[in-house]
Design a protein around this motif. Sequence first.
Motif, mmCIF file in Angstrom:
data_model
loop_
_atom_site.group_PDB
_atom_site.id
_atom_site.type_symbol
_atom_site.label_atom_id
_atom_site.label_comp_id
_atom_site.label_asym_id
_atom_site.label_seq_id
_atom_site.Cartn_x
_atom_site.Cartn_y
_atom_site.Cartn_z
ATOM 1 N N VAL A 1 0.876 -1.176 0.000
ATOM 2 C CA VAL A 1 0.000 0.000 0.000
ATOM 3 C C VAL A 1 0.912 1.224 0.000
ATOM 4 C CG1 VAL A 1 -1.846 1.236 1.195
ATOM 5 C CG2 VAL A 1 -1.739 -1.270 1.307
ATOM 6 N N ALA A 2 0.732 2.132 -0.969
ATOM 7 C CA ALA A 2 1.743 3.176 -1.130
ATOM 8 C C ALA A 2 1.196 4.451 -1.733
ATOM 9 C CB ALA A 2 2.891 2.666 -2.006
ATOM 10 N N TYR A 3 1.887 5.568 -1.410
ATOM 11 C CA TYR A 3 1.749 6.790 -2.190
ATOM 12 C C TYR A 3 2.263 6.488 -3.598
ATOM 13 C CZ TYR A 3 1.219 9.896 1.953
ATOM 14 O OH TYR A 3 0.810 10.557 3.085
ATOM 15 N N THR A 4 1.605 7.061 -4.593
ATOM 16 C CA THR A 4 1.970 6.769 -5.978
ATOM 17 C C THR A 4 3.391 7.206 -6.319
ATOM 18 O OG1 THR A 4 -0.339 6.954 -6.671
ATOM 19 C CG2 THR A 4 1.344 7.176 -8.379
ATOM 20 N N ASN A 5 3.721 8.460 -6.050
ATOM 21 C CA ASN A 5 5.030 8.976 -6.471
ATOM 22 C C ASN A 5 6.207 8.254 -5.828
ATOM 23 O OD1 ASN A 5 4.893 10.795 -8.532
ATOM 24 N ND2 ASN A 5 4.792 12.615 -7.254
ATOM 25 N N PRO A 6 6.227 8.068 -4.506
ATOM 26 C CA PRO A 6 7.355 7.337 -3.916
ATOM 27 C C PRO A 6 7.470 5.907 -4.422
ATOM 28 C CG PRO A 6 6.180 8.560 -2.229
ATOM 29 C CD PRO A 6 5.353 8.637 -3.471
ATOM 30 N N LEU A 7 6.334 5.239 -4.640
ATOM 31 C CA LEU A 7 6.402 3.863 -5.145
ATOM 32 C C LEU A 7 6.962 3.845 -6.560
ATOM 33 C CD1 LEU A 7 5.823 0.886 -4.556
ATOM 34 C CD2 LEU A 7 3.557 1.212 -5.585
ATOM 35 N N TYR A 8 6.573 4.815 -7.362
ATOM 36 C CA TYR A 8 7.101 4.910 -8.716
ATOM 37 C C TYR A 8 8.616 5.153 -8.691
ATOM 38 C CZ TYR A 8 7.856 6.698 -13.453
ATOM 39 O OH TYR A 8 8.333 6.907 -14.727
ATOM 40 N N ALA A 9 9.065 6.064 -7.815
ATOM 41 C CA ALA A 9 10.501 6.325 -7.692
ATOM 42 C C ALA A 9 11.240 5.088 -7.195
ATOM 43 C CB ALA A 9 10.735 7.507 -6.747
ATOM 44 N N PHE A 10 10.634 4.355 -6.270
ATOM 45 C CA PHE A 10 11.205 3.116 -5.743
ATOM 46 C C PHE A 10 11.351 2.096 -6.867
ATOM 47 C CE2 PHE A 10 10.377 -0.564 -2.523
ATOM 48 C CZ PHE A 10 11.735 -0.814 -2.422
ATOM 49 N N ALA A 11 10.294 1.942 -7.663
ATOM 50 C CA ALA A 11 10.333 0.976 -8.765
ATOM 51 C C ALA A 11 11.389 1.364 -9.798
ATOM 52 C CB ALA A 11 8.949 0.884 -9.419
ATOM 53 N N GLN A 12 11.473 2.666 -10.114
ATOM 54 C CA GLN A 12 12.501 3.131 -11.047
ATOM 55 C C GLN A 12 13.899 2.757 -10.562
ATOM 56 O OE1 GLN A 12 11.623 7.416 -11.348
ATOM 57 N NE2 GLN A 12 11.669 7.142 -13.562
ATOM 58 N N SER A 13 14.158 3.041 -9.299
ATOM 59 C CA SER A 13 15.488 2.782 -8.747
ATOM 60 C C SER A 13 15.789 1.294 -8.704
ATOM 61 C CB SER A 13 15.587 3.378 -7.340
ATOM 62 O OG SER A 13 15.451 4.781 -7.382
ATOM 63 N N LEU A 14 14.813 0.479 -8.348
ATOM 64 C CA LEU A 14 15.015 -0.969 -8.321
ATOM 65 C C LEU A 14 15.399 -1.486 -9.705
ATOM 66 C CD1 LEU A 14 12.023 -2.093 -6.061
ATOM 67 C CD2 LEU A 14 14.452 -2.373 -5.523
ATOM 68 N N GLU A 15 14.704 -0.996 -10.720
ATOM 69 C CA GLU A 15 15.002 -1.457 -12.076
ATOM 70 C C GLU A 15 16.384 -0.988 -12.511
ATOM 71 O OE1 GLU A 15 12.054 -2.359 -15.485
ATOM 72 O OE2 GLU A 15 12.494 -0.222 -15.609
ATOM 73 N N GLU A 16 16.719 0.255 -12.197
ATOM 74 C CA GLU A 16 18.036 0.779 -12.583
ATOM 75 C C GLU A 16 19.161 0.042 -11.870
ATOM 76 O OE1 GLU A 16 17.636 4.853 -11.581
ATOM 77 O OE2 GLU A 16 16.269 5.304 -13.250
ATOM 78 N N LEU A 17 18.930 -0.336 -10.618
ATOM 79 C CA LEU A 17 19.942 -1.035 -9.827
ATOM 80 C C LEU A 17 19.918 -2.547 -10.041
ATOM 81 C CD1 LEU A 17 19.494 0.948 -6.481
ATOM 82 C CD2 LEU A 17 21.401 1.142 -8.096
ATOM 83 N N LYS A 18 18.943 -2.993 -10.864
ATOM 84 C CA LYS A 18 18.777 -4.419 -11.163
ATOM 85 C C LYS A 18 18.551 -5.247 -9.896
ATOM 86 C CE LYS A 18 21.289 -4.447 -15.554
ATOM 87 N NZ LYS A 18 21.175 -2.997 -15.741
#
Length: 462
Positions: free
Chosen positions: A211-228
């Motif tokens: 369960v999340a705020y949209t923007n922080p979750l999106y930033a989290f997902a971006q970083s996870l993908e970039e960091l593999k």
Amino acid sequence: MLTWLHRNFVLRPFEGMVKGRNTFRYWGELERTQWLSRTELEYRQLESLRRLLSHSYQNCPYYRCEWDRLGLKPNTVHTLADFHDWPILTKEAIRINRAQMRSSVPGQQMIAKATGGSSGAPLQFDLNLESHERRVAATYRGYNWAGAGPGTKQFFLWGAALGDRTWKQYAKDRLYDWLNRRITINSFEFSRAKVPEFNNRLNRFRPDVIVAYTNPLYAFAQSLEELKQIPYSPRSIVVGAEKIYPFQRELIERVFRAPIFETYGAREFMIIGGECDRHAGLHLTTENLIVEVVDDQGHPTPDGEEGNVVITDLTNYGMPFVRYINGDRAVAGFTECPCGRGLPLLRKVVGRQLDMIDTPDGRRVPGEFFPHLLKDFPAVERFQVVQESNSRVEIRLVLRPGWDDTSRIRLDAELRKVLGSTIAIDVTPVASIPLTAAGKLRVVVRTSGSASELTPSANRTK
């Protein structure tokens, strides 16, 4: 099985026997009424509205005076369409008339609340206990559509309580998390440097739902993908607090390998609408609320056109909200869902989108932090956060009497806790804050250009 056991042998007894609340009974009622026909639901809405208007006229001085001035009587409302001519309630009217809006019925227990002020102006209001229980029950139902009902294991990436916490408050928070089988990660502390820590906590906890705020979750997902980095995949993801865009949904679902369920809510009412598993739109909480989309004169907006969201709370008899304009925008048109529920779908919420603030040490602070913080400063009438470069942020405040050095010191301390020590923070009292050409107040304004700006071309991972 564990979810069912926790729900029925921990949460239900706690709510009912320990706290004396009827939340689970109201939830059961909502699970049944969602399958009624739209015609039956609208009939019930009308009956609830007539009772609310009668109560408000008899027991709330503000409404009696205002409606008498306009020549309006509750007994003249025979259809929902008759209600379209009644006056709009603004935030400013609530600020001025809060005491007169409260019900004069003796012995009624009230709860004081405050909005985060994502429109730029925090708002204090009240509600009666039954209304609170009914809105929590509606949240149970809305989250249950996403497989996130009471008793499920939940990972919250959400705004945490601000200010110094006493050990009793800390213990209460931990007890509440245990009761609800959840952990809460403070989204206001999100930064790229914290991504491994957040991911480790997620992977260890292995929740049923995020369960999340949209923007922080999106930033989290971006970083996870970039960091593999590979995160644990829950059964579902519930997002709220701001609009989610298709490009955000695509990335988040790809990274976490789970479907997103969007919710639309407000502090004044909790959940207003939510997606079911058909993802055809947002089912409105019709039993508790009347949701309208109107033009600037308060008249219904034609289907397909954008307008102002106006809400009447059918359950808050403590301080009624009658045709309250909450500052959100939506596209008019209430359709039906193929799932078979009679609850109408809101066609589209345009909503408010709050930018993220970047800092020199790599933090990305969601715009929701500032309303969340400033709601606790009653002397702040309006505010706006402006960032022209990553090295500096300006907090513009329109102030009421009551602002003093103690308030300023406390605000500075809370800002530093989240924004860190590497960014310059200017707190500037101003006489007024200009509106946009559309008459809106932008709460968080970025002019520096960063990856946090919400355009598909700027945010997609290559």
